[in-house]
Write an enzyme that holds these catalytic residues in place. Structure first.
Site, PDB file in Angstrom:
ATOM      1  N   ARG A 172     -52.787  15.882  -9.384  1.00  0.00           N
ATOM      2  CA  ARG A 172     -53.062  15.482 -10.759  1.00  0.00           C
ATOM      3  C   ARG A 172     -54.233  14.509 -10.876  1.00  0.00           C
ATOM      4  O   ARG A 172     -54.658  14.168 -11.962  1.00  0.00           O
ATOM      5  CB  ARG A 172     -51.802  14.917 -11.425  1.00  0.00           C
ATOM      6  CG  ARG A 172     -51.300  13.630 -10.808  1.00  0.00           C
ATOM      7  CD  ARG A 172     -50.033  13.191 -11.480  1.00  0.00           C
ATOM      8  NE  ARG A 172     -50.210  11.925 -12.185  1.00  0.00           N
ATOM      9  CZ  ARG A 172     -49.289  11.370 -12.934  1.00  0.00           C
ATOM     10  NH1 ARG A 172     -48.146  11.959 -13.114  1.00  0.00           N
ATOM     11  NH2 ARG A 172     -49.511  10.223 -13.532  1.00  0.00           N
ATOM     12  N   ARG A 176     -64.452  14.426 -10.549  1.00  0.00           N
ATOM     13  CA  ARG A 176     -65.475  14.775 -11.543  1.00  0.00           C
ATOM     14  C   ARG A 176     -66.880  14.526 -11.042  1.00  0.00           C
ATOM     15  O   ARG A 176     -67.139  13.534 -10.381  1.00  0.00           O
ATOM     16  CB  ARG A 176     -65.318  13.887 -12.779  1.00  0.00           C
ATOM     17  CG  ARG A 176     -64.128  14.181 -13.580  1.00  0.00           C
ATOM     18  CD  ARG A 176     -64.311  13.662 -14.998  1.00  0.00           C
ATOM     19  NE  ARG A 176     -62.996  13.601 -15.588  1.00  0.00           N
ATOM     20  CZ  ARG A 176     -62.355  12.471 -15.834  1.00  0.00           C
ATOM     21  NH1 ARG A 176     -62.927  11.314 -15.609  1.00  0.00           N
ATOM     22  NH2 ARG A 176     -61.145  12.519 -16.335  1.00  0.00           N
ATOM     23  N   ARG A 249     -37.805   6.163  -5.853  1.00  0.00           N
ATOM     24  CA  ARG A 249     -38.555   4.961  -5.533  1.00  0.00           C
ATOM     25  C   ARG A 249     -38.299   3.978  -6.664  1.00  0.00           C
ATOM     26  O   ARG A 249     -38.221   4.351  -7.839  1.00  0.00           O
ATOM     27  CB  ARG A 249     -40.053   5.242  -5.433  1.00  0.00           C
ATOM     28  CG  ARG A 249     -40.418   6.132  -4.284  1.00  0.00           C
ATOM     29  CD  ARG A 249     -40.153   5.501  -2.947  1.00  0.00           C
ATOM     30  NE  ARG A 249     -41.138   4.461  -2.627  1.00  0.00           N
ATOM     31  CZ  ARG A 249     -40.998   3.614  -1.620  1.00  0.00           C
ATOM     32  NH1 ARG A 249     -39.912   3.644  -0.856  1.00  0.00           N
ATOM     33  NH2 ARG A 249     -41.936   2.715  -1.372  1.00  0.00           N
ATOM     34  N   ARG A 280     -50.682  -2.413  -7.415  1.00  0.00           N
ATOM     35  CA  ARG A 280     -51.651  -2.695  -8.475  1.00  0.00           C
ATOM     36  C   ARG A 280     -51.312  -3.975  -9.213  1.00  0.00           C
ATOM     37  O   ARG A 280     -50.175  -4.455  -9.161  1.00  0.00           O
ATOM     38  CB  ARG A 280     -51.762  -1.528  -9.452  1.00  0.00           C
ATOM     39  CG  ARG A 280     -50.447  -1.029 -10.011  1.00  0.00           C
ATOM     40  CD  ARG A 280     -50.658   0.287 -10.769  1.00  0.00           C
ATOM     41  NE  ARG A 280     -49.382   0.931 -11.048  1.00  0.00           N
ATOM     42  CZ  ARG A 280     -49.251   2.177 -11.479  1.00  0.00           C
ATOM     43  NH1 ARG A 280     -50.295   2.927 -11.703  1.00  0.00           N
ATOM     44  NH2 ARG A 280     -48.051   2.685 -11.692  1.00  0.00           N
ATOM     45  N   GLU A 300     -47.236  -5.082  -8.871  1.00  0.00           N
ATOM     46  CA  GLU A 300     -46.232  -4.022  -8.769  1.00  0.00           C
ATOM     47  C   GLU A 300     -45.954  -3.704  -7.300  1.00  0.00           C
ATOM     48  O   GLU A 300     -46.855  -3.275  -6.582  1.00  0.00           O
ATOM     49  CB  GLU A 300     -46.818  -2.800  -9.481  1.00  0.00           C
ATOM     50  CG  GLU A 300     -45.809  -1.849 -10.034  1.00  0.00           C
ATOM     51  CD  GLU A 300     -46.475  -0.797 -10.918  1.00  0.00           C
ATOM     52  OE1 GLU A 300     -47.090  -1.150 -11.947  1.00  0.00           O
ATOM     53  OE2 GLU A 300     -46.386   0.378 -10.551  1.00  0.00           O
ATOM     54  N   TYR A 348     -40.431  13.542 -12.768  1.00  0.00           N
ATOM     55  CA  TYR A 348     -41.319  12.498 -13.268  1.00  0.00           C
ATOM     56  C   TYR A 348     -42.124  13.030 -14.451  1.00  0.00           C
ATOM     57  O   TYR A 348     -43.160  13.651 -14.279  1.00  0.00           O
ATOM     58  CB  TYR A 348     -42.262  12.035 -12.155  1.00  0.00           C
ATOM     59  CG  TYR A 348     -43.067  10.827 -12.550  1.00  0.00           C
ATOM     60  CD1 TYR A 348     -42.435   9.610 -12.745  1.00  0.00           C
ATOM     61  CD2 TYR A 348     -44.431  10.898 -12.747  1.00  0.00           C
ATOM     62  CE1 TYR A 348     -43.159   8.494 -13.126  1.00  0.00           C
ATOM     63  CE2 TYR A 348     -45.165   9.784 -13.131  1.00  0.00           C
ATOM     64  CZ  TYR A 348     -44.519   8.598 -13.317  1.00  0.00           C
ATOM     65  OH  TYR A 348     -45.226   7.490 -13.692  1.00  0.00           O
ATOM     66  N   ASP A 350     -44.416  12.709 -17.887  1.00  0.00           N
ATOM     67  CA  ASP A 350     -45.254  11.841 -18.712  1.00  0.00           C
ATOM     68  C   ASP A 350     -44.595  11.764 -20.082  1.00  0.00           C
ATOM     69  O   ASP A 350     -43.789  12.627 -20.454  1.00  0.00           O
ATOM     70  CB  ASP A 350     -46.661  12.449 -18.848  1.00  0.00           C
ATOM     71  CG  ASP A 350     -47.477  12.318 -17.568  1.00  0.00           C
ATOM     72  OD1 ASP A 350     -47.173  11.402 -16.779  1.00  0.00           O
ATOM     73  OD2 ASP A 350     -48.387  13.123 -17.363  1.00  0.00           O
TER      74      ASP A 350
HETATM   75  N1  UDP Z   1     -53.268   7.536  -6.053  1.00  0.00           N
HETATM   76  C1  UDP Z   1     -54.038   7.079  -4.998  1.00  0.00           C
HETATM   77  N2  UDP Z   1     -54.858   6.003  -5.187  1.00  0.00           N
HETATM   78  C2  UDP Z   1     -54.960   5.363  -6.372  1.00  0.00           C
HETATM   79  C3  UDP Z   1     -54.187   5.837  -7.463  1.00  0.00           C
HETATM   80  C4  UDP Z   1     -53.338   6.921  -7.258  1.00  0.00           C
HETATM   81  O1  UDP Z   1     -53.975   7.615  -3.911  1.00  0.00           O
HETATM   82  O2  UDP Z   1     -55.719   4.382  -6.466  1.00  0.00           O
HETATM   83  C5  UDP Z   1     -52.363   8.699  -5.818  1.00  0.00           C
HETATM   84  C6  UDP Z   1     -51.034   8.286  -5.242  1.00  0.00           C
HETATM   85  O3  UDP Z   1     -50.651   9.284  -4.309  1.00  0.00           O
HETATM   86  C7  UDP Z   1     -50.113   8.326  -6.434  1.00  0.00           C
HETATM   87  C8  UDP Z   1     -50.690   9.462  -7.264  1.00  0.00           C
HETATM   88  O4  UDP Z   1     -52.089   9.383  -7.024  1.00  0.00           O
HETATM   89  O5  UDP Z   1     -48.779   8.556  -6.062  1.00  0.00           O
HETATM   90  C9  UDP Z   1     -50.423   9.367  -8.746  1.00  0.00           C
HETATM   91  O6  UDP Z   1     -50.842   8.104  -9.194  1.00  0.00           O
HETATM   92  P1  UDP Z   1     -50.802   7.603 -10.683  1.00  0.00           P
HETATM   93  O7  UDP Z   1     -51.435   6.275 -10.699  1.00  0.00           O
HETATM   94  O8  UDP Z   1     -51.364   8.677 -11.557  1.00  0.00           O
HETATM   95  O9  UDP Z   1     -49.254   7.515 -10.946  1.00  0.00           O
HETATM   96  P2  UDP Z   1     -48.416   6.593 -11.926  1.00  0.00           P
HETATM   97  O10 UDP Z   1     -47.557   5.823 -11.014  1.00  0.00           O
HETATM   98  O11 UDP Z   1     -49.363   5.705 -12.685  1.00  0.00           O
HETATM   99  O12 UDP Z   1     -47.704   7.559 -12.771  1.00  0.00           O
END
Ligand code: UDP
Length: 365
Positions: A172, A176, A249, A280, A300, A348, A350
């Site tokens: 996902r 780009r 998780r 993050r 987090e 999961y 959205d």
């Molecule tokens: N991901 C990553 N690096 C980043 C942000 C996301 O590798 O800096 C990967 C990671 O595997 C994560 C997935 O992308 O589980 C989805 O992340 P996203 O931030 O979209 O998920 P959220 O927890 O915000 O729904």
């Protein structure tokens, strides 16, 4: 005749949206929740004008016009565009992976140079179909980006090696060849002005709401109140974990109030190194372009879920999907119970997916 048409267990997005749709049809709803507030994980706490996303950051995005018009009919949305920044060993990179990232990573300035570099980087996967997340990431963007921006973050988030995770998790993430830092590909995006509580309060306006009560502890009494039950909690808990526990998780949030106007200059900053224990830092005011003299930040920390903790991300591996199927087979046989939302469907979602599902049920409510 029972007092309510629907007893809705859980005042999160699924439950609130269901109550709203039922209310439009003059159905009587009682919405109950274990927590002392509405909104589930969307709940925002007001910290002197800053709406703190207490259970993790939520950014609304969709390409579905019906869903977008629906949420806008209930709340005004601002024009926030999610553009996270990643930090790896003191260097900053834009996300999602785009021309800015490629320039920062390799100094390449044109799309053609970026494509050539990515091709070179992903050559090790040539002709092979990715069977795990590591391989998927390398075949998408190559090894440098995988090592610096994906590996550590993903292993912290999921508590597993990237070689043991399914490829779809990373699919996902957009790649780009333009200088576009918008994290989502969707047509519409924003945050409700005044925070998510505004949206949820509107959805629940016609329903009766009781907070701080436990449905499963008094199920048979609650069930006498309504013709049908909408259950949005954990499906395995509903069935007393009779086949075993589904894995999740969880997240731990460490919040800090700072007497500074602007801590990190962005709502979302990802820390992609394995050695830093959080994934993050969210600076909440930037979701609403806040100008307060203070700020609130949240670190987090992901962890393995155990009973009593909050379940966040379902772990959709073979074991858990099989286990979920056993529960959902039982659920399919319940005539008067509707199971909906992330916890009851063990997926999961959205926010826009959740709303779409409820809107699609509309004619049957
Ligand atoms: N991901 C990553 N690096 C980043 C942000 C996301 O590798 O800096 C990967 C990671 O595997 C994560 C997935 O992308 O589980 C989805 O992340 P996203 O931030 O979209 O998920 P959220 O927890 O915000 O729904």
């Amino acid at each position: 005749m029972k007092q309510y048409d629907y007893l809705i267990v859980g005042a999160g997005l699924y439950g609130a949206c269901f109550a709203h749709q039922a209310g439009l049809k003059e159905k009587r709803c009682l919405v109950i929740d274990r927590r002392e507030h509405i909104g589930g994980n969307l709940y925002c706490r007001n910290a002197e004008g800053i709406h703190v996303h207490q259970y993790g950051a939520h950014i609304f995005h969709t390409s579905d016009r019906e869903v977008w018009e629906y949420v806008n009919s209930l709340a005004e949305f601002n024009c926030y565009i999610n553009s996270p920044v990643a930090i790896y060993k003191d260097r900053l990179y834009n996300l999602p992976f785009n021309m800015n990232t490629f320039y920062q990573m390799w100094g390449v300035r044109t799309p053609a140079q970026a494509v050539a570099k990515i091709e070179e980087q992903r050559a090790e996967m040539a002709g092979r179909t990715p069977v795990n997340l590591e391989e998927q990431a390398i075949s998408l963007v190559g090894r440098d980006i995988y090592e610096k921006l994906i590996k550590g973050y993903t292993e912290k988030q999921w508590g597993r090696a990237c070689t043991e995770l399914p490829p779809f998790i990373i699919k996902r993430l957009p790649v780009r060849l333009t200088f576009d830092n918008n994290y989502f590909n969707d047509a519409y995006q924003g945050i409700p002005v005044g925070g998510y509580n505004v949206l949820i309060e509107k959805m629940l306006a016609k329903a009766d709401v009781r907070l701080g009560v436990d449905y499963l502890a008094g199920k048979s009494d609650w069930d006498t109140l309504a013709d049908k039950v909408v259950f949005t909690g954990m499906i395995d808990e509903y069935y007393g974990y009779r086949f075993g526990k589904l894995a999740y998780r969880t997240l731990r949030f460490e919040e800090e109030w700072l007497e500074t106007e602007n801590f990190q200059g962005n709502a979302v900053v990802n820390y992609t190194e394995r050695e830093i224990p959080y994934t993050r830092i969210i600076e909440h005011k930037h979701f609403e372009f806040g100008t307060q003299p203070h700020t609130v930040i949240t670190r987090e920390y992901p962890g393995e879920w155990c009973e009593g903790a909050e379940p966040y991300y379902p772990i959709n591996d073979t074991r858990n999907d099989r286990l979920y199927k056993q529960y959902s087979d039982l659920a399919a046989g319940e005539e008067n119970v509707i199971f909906g939302g992330r916890l009851a469907q063990y997926q999961y979602f959205d926010m826009h997916h959740v709303i779409k599902q409820v809107l699609q049920l509309k004619s049957t409510i």
